[in-house]
Design a protein around this motif. Sequence first.
Motif, PDB file in Angstrom:
ATOM      1  N   LEU A  20       0.820  -1.209   0.000  1.00 17.34           N
ATOM      2  CA  LEU A  20       0.000   0.000   0.000  1.00 17.34           C
ATOM      3  C   LEU A  20       0.855   1.261   0.000  1.00 17.34           C
ATOM      4  N   ALA A  21       1.915   1.276   0.782  1.00 14.31           N
ATOM      5  CA  ALA A  21       2.772   2.466   0.820  1.00 14.31           C
ATOM      6  C   ALA A  21       3.361   2.744  -0.553  1.00 14.31           C
ATOM      7  N   LEU A  22       3.879   1.727  -1.208  1.00  9.56           N
ATOM      8  CA  LEU A  22       4.476   1.913  -2.534  1.00  9.56           C
ATOM      9  C   LEU A  22       3.420   2.185  -3.598  1.00  9.56           C
ATOM     10  N   GLY A  23       2.236   1.599  -3.438  1.00 11.09           N
ATOM     11  CA  GLY A  23       1.147   1.844  -4.380  1.00 11.09           C
ATOM     12  C   GLY A  23       0.673   3.287  -4.343  1.00 11.09           C
ATOM     13  N   ILE A  24       0.622   3.874  -3.153  1.00  9.91           N
ATOM     14  CA  ILE A  24       0.189   5.258  -3.032  1.00  9.91           C
ATOM     15  C   ILE A  24       1.235   6.201  -3.624  1.00  9.91           C
ATOM     16  N   VAL A  25       2.501   5.870  -3.465  1.00 16.12           N
ATOM     17  CA  VAL A  25       3.568   6.711  -4.028  1.00 16.12           C
ATOM     18  C   VAL A  25       3.501   6.686  -5.551  1.00 16.12           C
ATOM     19  N   ALA A  58      -1.923   2.382   8.083  1.00 12.70           N
ATOM     20  CA  ALA A  58      -0.521   2.791   8.277  1.00 12.70           C
ATOM     21  C   ALA A  58       0.236   2.800   6.947  1.00 12.70           C
ATOM     22  N   GLY A  59       0.028   1.786   6.115  1.00 12.22           N
ATOM     23  CA  GLY A  59       0.688   1.736   4.812  1.00 12.22           C
ATOM     24  C   GLY A  59       0.235   2.859   3.900  1.00 12.22           C
ATOM     25  N   ALA A  60      -1.066   3.092   3.866  1.00 15.83           N
ATOM     26  CA  ALA A  60      -1.605   4.159   3.022  1.00 15.83           C
ATOM     27  C   ALA A  60      -1.093   5.518   3.483  1.00 15.83           C
ATOM     28  N   MET A  61      -1.104   5.746   4.782  1.00 11.33           N
ATOM     29  CA  MET A  61      -0.631   7.033   5.307  1.00 11.33           C
ATOM     30  C   MET A  61       0.868   7.225   5.063  1.00 11.33           C
ATOM     31  N   THR A  62       1.633   6.167   5.156  1.00  4.20           N
ATOM     32  CA  THR A  62       3.063   6.263   4.865  1.00  4.20           C
ATOM     33  C   THR A  62       3.279   6.685   3.420  1.00  4.20           C
ATOM     34  N   CYS A  66       4.871  10.251   2.082  1.00  2.04           N
ATOM     35  CA  CYS A  66       6.019  10.280   1.154  1.00  2.04           C
ATOM     36  C   CYS A  66       5.685  11.118  -0.080  1.00  2.04           C
ATOM     37  N   SER A  67       4.501  10.924  -0.626  1.00  2.00           N
ATOM     38  CA  SER A  67       4.087  11.694  -1.802  1.00  2.00           C
ATOM     39  C   SER A  67       3.988  13.175  -1.474  1.00  2.00           C
TER      40      SER A  67
END
Length: 177
Positions: A20-25, A58-62, A66-67
């Motif tokens: 999720l973190a990398l997907g949002i970025v 947490a993953g989405a917010m990370t 970052c973005s």
Amino acid sequence: MQFIQEMILQYGYIALFFSLALGIVGLPVPDELLMTFIGYLASVGMLNYSLSVAVSLAGAMTGMLCSYALGRKFGKPLLWKHGKWIKLTPERLEKVEAWFQRYGPWTVSFGYFIPGIRHLTCYLSGVIGMGKRKYLLFSAVGAFSWCVLFISIGYFIGAQIDFSHFHASLMHRFFSK
């Protein structure tokens, strides 16, 4: 999606967080499908529903932070220099900035439900210099709502559909390692 499913089955919550973190970025991760799959895994007892929501948030917010940071650090100079390639002239950038100053916080919250828009709003929030607290508040509301919605869809639909063959295959993979 197959690779991400395998990663989730093998590494669980850690893979969910980073996907999720990398997907949002901006990496091409099918977020809605992933969240629905997570909900299904929670419905069959392979993951915990509440922990899945917390890790997803947490993953989405990370990824969103970052973005936002990338947009804040590199955004305007990068757009001024290369914006012409995406038809974003300085005049258009000013219009987008004015619109985003007015509607930006709500766009961050509701734009989360529109693929592509959720990625763009994170960067634009940083580019226009939205306050970090305001950004965190509106992005957290959108991310939490999004996580709960899609995990719940997977959870409730997954519990209703007979995936016994798929489930048996999944259980074999998950527990045979």
